[in-house]
Write a protein that holds these residues in place. Structure first.
Motif, mmCIF file in Angstrom:
data_model
loop_
_atom_site.group_PDB
_atom_site.id
_atom_site.type_symbol
_atom_site.label_atom_id
_atom_site.label_comp_id
_atom_site.label_asym_id
_atom_site.label_seq_id
_atom_site.Cartn_x
_atom_site.Cartn_y
_atom_site.Cartn_z
ATOM 1 N N GLY A 186 59.056 16.447 55.236
ATOM 2 C CA GLY A 186 59.748 15.370 54.533
ATOM 3 C C GLY A 186 60.559 14.542 55.492
ATOM 4 O O GLY A 186 60.566 14.787 56.693
ATOM 5 N N THR A 196 61.131 6.891 50.323
ATOM 6 C CA THR A 196 60.109 7.921 50.206
ATOM 7 C C THR A 196 59.038 7.662 51.248
ATOM 8 O O THR A 196 59.073 6.649 51.962
ATOM 9 C CB THR A 196 59.478 7.911 48.804
ATOM 10 N N LEU A 244 54.033 17.071 50.387
ATOM 11 C CA LEU A 244 55.445 16.800 50.661
ATOM 12 C C LEU A 244 56.293 17.934 50.098
ATOM 13 O O LEU A 244 56.157 18.310 48.941
ATOM 14 C CB LEU A 244 55.865 15.475 50.012
ATOM 15 N N LYS A 273 51.483 11.265 49.470
ATOM 16 C CA LYS A 273 52.536 12.139 49.988
ATOM 17 C C LYS A 273 51.993 13.475 50.492
ATOM 18 O O LYS A 273 52.512 14.550 50.160
ATOM 19 C CB LYS A 273 53.616 12.367 48.918
#
Length: 284
Positions: A169, A177, A158, A205
């Motif tokens: 993102g 998130t 990320l 992520k």
């Protein structure tokens, strides 16, 4: 004698008036209520501001008025001093409120209550119903990401930048998130087949890359599955990227959402001119 009688009568009248005024003052003193007993309620003047709030970080000032009983006998200053209140919330995850009555938060969908309570008489209170909902405004920063990598497999974190300088993102109108979304990857060439070339690991992520190619990534919000978006993920060698760029196939589209997508009319579609009655719309 008449003068004396007249003088006595005048004195009696004056004394009677004085006694009467004293009685009135005593009566007023008896009817004046204490600040605690004089308050009859609290009215919130802007309750509608707390309904259907979209997820955001804005602040809302609670406007209110303390109501007093008729003929309570309090002066303006006494009423002002007795109009102080406290604020509390039953769910700080949804809304917080400070001592000045400024509510904030609104970053989690759900319902909560704010209690406005009199400082003078804590039995006197009112509640504000707070309802926070998501609106359909979740958007990837870029609808296409072009990552040039030397070899596969690998992971893209990320915040890593693609070949055009765009970061991997998401952008939302609320605090979210990657872990707040479910991601599904599809083969962008054969849309019916689930892609195994690249997937999004929302908890860690990262994008897990297994092969070069184009993958269509769709995502939906955990709390409201109908809120979602998508982007095309290109995993390329430097040679592939340069070839696409030279051919004008590199698309630098910023901020794409489902809401902005409009269905285009098919020029080859023949308009239905059948005038037969529809059984669901015809009059009885």
């Amino acid at each position: 004698m008449k003068k004396f009688f007249k003088k006595v009568t005048t004195i009696a009248l004056v004394m009677a008036m004085a006694l009467s005024l004293g009685t009135v003052k005593q009566s007023e003193a008896k009817t004046k209520m204490s600040p605690k007993a004089s308050i009859k309620g609290i009215k919130v003047l802007n309750p509608e501001d707390f309904q259907d709030i979209s997820l955001n970080n804005k602040k809302i000032k609670i406007e209110y008025k303390v109501l007093f009983k008729d003929n309570c006998g309090l002066s303006k200053k006494e009423k002002k001093d007795s109009s102080k209140v406290t604020f509390e919330t039953n769910n700080k995850n949804i809304v917080q409120v400070d001592k000045n009555g400024v509510a904030s938060g609104f970053t989690t969908a759900g319902k909560a209550k704010i209690v406005v309570r009199s400082k003078v008489n804590k039995k006197i209170k009112t509640e504000i119903n707070v309802e926070v909902t998501t609106d359909r405004d979740m958007v990837f920063k870029y609808s296409n990401l072009y990552f040039v990598i030397p070899s596969v497999p690998m992971e893209i974190n990320l915040g890593d930048k693609d070949a055009l300088g765009h970061e991997f993102g998401i952008k939302t109108n609320f605090n979210a998130t990657l872990s707040d979304f479910v991601f599904t990857s599809y083969d962008a060439i054969n849309e019916s087949e689930i892609s195994s070339k690249a997937t999004v690991d929302r908890k860690n992520k990262v994008i897990v890359v297994k092969d070069y190619g184009i993958t269509d990534i769709e995502c939906s919000y955990l709390e409201e599955p109908e809120v979602g978006d998508s982007f095309n993920l290109y995993i390329l060698t430097q040679e592939q990227f340069d070839t696409m760029k030279q051919a004008g196939e590199i698309l630098d589209e910023k901020e794409n959402t489902f809401d902005d997508d409009e269905e285009e009319d098919d020029p080859n579609e023949v308009e239905d001119t059948d005038e037969s009655e529809d059984e669901f719309t015809k009059d009885d």
